[in-house]
Design a protein around this motif. Structure first.
Motif: not given
Ligand SMILES: [Zn+2]
Length: 133
Positions: A7-10, A96, A98-99, A105-106, A108, A121
């Motif tokens: 997963k790379t996006k919410l 963008e 959440g990145k 990276c996403l 958490s 992150c």
């Protein structure tokens, strides 16, 4: 590069969830700041009506706040937090949110739940903190 599975996006729903959270949080901070403002300018109570317009859009900020007040707020801790929330909203607008701004990276969901304005992150954040020492 990035695998399809990861997963790379919410999801839209997640973004909506955090957007609401951020807006609620902003409101809370703004109310807090409003109280500070009241205690500072006890004499003038002209801004009562303008406090309700914050719920929806960032654009209100610039018009409702005097530059000087803004600087004062942003210099305070709450102001700093408020700005991080504003920036998070901007990232939502840009898709963008959440990145991690550093490694891409996403971040958490758990972390965003606690720090909705998080830019990095945990790995990058703790790296920064180590560097600062
Ligand atoms: Zn990172």
């Amino acid at each position: 590069m990035a695998t399809k599975k990861k997963k790379t996006k919410l999801t839209k729903r997640e973004v909506e969830h955090f957007k609401k959270k951020i807006l609620a949080e902003r409101e809370r901070i703004l109310k807090q700041l409003g109280r500070i403002e009241e205690s500072i300018n006890e004499a003038s109570n002209d801004s009562e009506g303008s406090k309700h317009s914050y719920s929806n859009h960032l654009a209100d900020l610039g018009t409702d706040y005097m530059e000087k007040e803004k600087n004062f707020y942003y210099a305070s801790q709450e102001g700093h937090y408020l700005r991080s929330l504003d920036e998070a909203l901007e990232r939502i607008e840009r898709g963008e949110y959440g990145k991690c701004m550093e490694c891409g990276c996403l971040i958490s969901l758990k972390r965003l739940e606690v720090v909705p304005g998080a830019k990095f992150c945990i790995a990058c954040k703790s790296k920064h903190e180590k560097q600062r020492r």
